[in-house]
Scaffold this active site. Sequence first.
Site, PDB file in Angstrom:
ATOM      1  N   ASN A  71       1.503   3.122  -2.571  1.00 44.23           N
ATOM      2  CA  ASN A  71       0.767   4.080  -3.406  1.00 44.23           C
ATOM      3  C   ASN A  71      -0.472   4.587  -2.675  1.00 44.23           C
ATOM      4  O   ASN A  71      -0.788   5.770  -2.731  1.00 44.23           O
ATOM      5  CB  ASN A  71       0.356   3.419  -4.731  1.00 44.23           C
ATOM      6  N   HIS A  84       0.084   0.573 -13.655  1.00 44.91           N
ATOM      7  CA  HIS A  84       0.847  -0.630 -14.000  1.00 44.91           C
ATOM      8  C   HIS A  84       2.339  -0.269 -14.042  1.00 44.91           C
ATOM      9  O   HIS A  84       2.699   0.768 -14.594  1.00 44.91           O
ATOM     10  CB  HIS A  84       0.382  -1.157 -15.363  1.00 44.91           C
ATOM     11  N   ASN A 129      -6.255   2.294 -13.149  1.00 41.63           N
ATOM     12  CA  ASN A 129      -5.243   1.388 -12.605  1.00 41.63           C
ATOM     13  C   ASN A 129      -3.851   1.953 -12.886  1.00 41.63           C
ATOM     14  O   ASN A 129      -3.670   2.731 -13.819  1.00 41.63           O
ATOM     15  CB  ASN A 129      -5.380   0.012 -13.282  1.00 41.63           C
ATOM     16  N   GLY A 176       0.773  -1.236   0.000  1.00 39.51           N
ATOM     17  CA  GLY A 176       0.000   0.000   0.000  1.00 39.51           C
ATOM     18  C   GLY A 176       0.805   1.287   0.000  1.00 39.51           C
ATOM     19  O   GLY A 176       0.309   2.314   0.461  1.00 39.51           O
ATOM     20  N   LEU A 204      -5.036  -7.284  -7.690  1.00 34.98           N
ATOM     21  CA  LEU A 204      -4.691  -8.273  -8.716  1.00 34.98           C
ATOM     22  C   LEU A 204      -5.882  -8.990  -9.352  1.00 34.98           C
ATOM     23  O   LEU A 204      -5.724  -9.632 -10.378  1.00 34.98           O
ATOM     24  CB  LEU A 204      -3.710  -9.307  -8.140  1.00 34.98           C
ATOM     25  N   ASP A 210      -4.970  -4.912 -17.913  1.00 30.84           N
ATOM     26  CA  ASP A 210      -3.980  -3.927 -18.370  1.00 30.84           C
ATOM     27  C   ASP A 210      -4.236  -3.430 -19.785  1.00 30.84           C
ATOM     28  O   ASP A 210      -3.314  -3.258 -20.574  1.00 30.84           O
ATOM     29  CB  ASP A 210      -2.563  -4.535 -18.301  1.00 30.84           C
ATOM     30  N   ILE A 240     -11.410  -6.905 -12.809  1.00 25.90           N
ATOM     31  CA  ILE A 240     -12.621  -6.179 -12.386  1.00 25.90           C
ATOM     32  C   ILE A 240     -13.828  -6.717 -13.163  1.00 25.90           C
ATOM     33  O   ILE A 240     -13.824  -6.704 -14.395  1.00 25.90           O
ATOM     34  CB  ILE A 240     -12.447  -4.657 -12.615  1.00 25.90           C
TER      35      ILE A 240
HETATM   36  C1  GRF Z   1       2.568  -0.936  -7.857  1.00 29.19           C
HETATM   37  O1  GRF Z   1       3.857  -1.154  -8.337  1.00 29.19           O
HETATM   38  C2  GRF Z   1       1.579  -0.857  -8.991  1.00 29.19           C
HETATM   39  O2  GRF Z   1       2.142  -0.498 -10.198  1.00 29.19           O
HETATM   40  C3  GRF Z   1       1.062  -2.237  -9.103  1.00 29.19           C
HETATM   41  O3  GRF Z   1       1.074  -2.745  -7.798  1.00 29.19           O
HETATM   42  C4  GRF Z   1       2.080  -2.103  -7.040  1.00 29.19           C
HETATM   43  C5  GRF Z   1       1.489  -1.697  -5.724  1.00 29.19           C
HETATM   44  O4  GRF Z   1       2.485  -1.291  -4.843  1.00 29.19           O
HETATM   45  N1  GRF Z   1      -0.201  -2.261  -9.765  1.00 29.19           N
HETATM   46  P1  GRF Z   1       2.150  -0.707  -3.422  1.00 29.19           P
HETATM   47  O5  GRF Z   1       1.366  -1.772  -2.656  1.00 29.19           O
HETATM   48  O6  GRF Z   1       1.345   0.526  -3.625  1.00 29.19           O
HETATM   49  O7  GRF Z   1       3.470  -0.436  -2.797  1.00 29.19           O
END
Ligand code: GRF
Length: 192
Positions: A14, A104, A102, A12, A85, A145, A88
């Site tokens: 991000n 990626h 999303n 988490g 993962l 994606d 959807i």
């Molecule tokens: C990110 O690298 C994103 O691109 C991918 O999942 C990862 C999530 O990372 N979809 P975090 O849990 O936010 O560190």
Amino acid sequence: MIHIAVFASGTGTNTRKIIDYFRHHASVAVSLIVSNQPNAGVLSIAAEEGIPTLILDKEHFFRGDAYVGELQKRRIGFIVLAGFLWKIPPALIAAWPGAIINIHPALLPKYGGKGMYGRRVHEAVLANKDTESGITIHYVDELYDHGNIIYQATCPVVEEDTPDTLAQKIHLLEHASYPAIIEKTIQLQNQR
Ligand code: GRF
């Protein structure tokens, strides 16, 4: 107020940046953290922040109503995937048209699709001796994606890079870009 639900199943990092960015925002709030992993690190962040969480049941998600009613009840206006993962389901895409995005960790359309996530993406980039990688923020459609690209940013890949060093570079790009792109995409959606 536009209420965001963040769907995340990992550590988490991000999600944390997104929460920080919108903490005092005038018109957007992170109102729900959704996960399919009851032990995901992102749930501790939600607990620290006092943000409600929703743990998904696979059967209900894929063969029930995909939680459309539950999310509507919570007045969710926009859905952000940040390390989620599961694919959807169509019901969710239909209920939030143009409002699910999303991130990626590669330059789509390269290195996307089922099974291409996390370290595997960076390993593939290094195996192909690409000299650059990056991030892609895109709308979510019914394929992995695949939806229209909103934003990409690149970083160099050098010979000394390992999956870990590349992952670090990509995370920095993600953290620097995702919250502001979410904000812009929400603004755009509300002008329609
Ligand atoms: C990110 O690298 C994103 O691109 C991918 O999942 C990862 C999530 O990372 N979809 P975090 O849990 O936010 O560190």
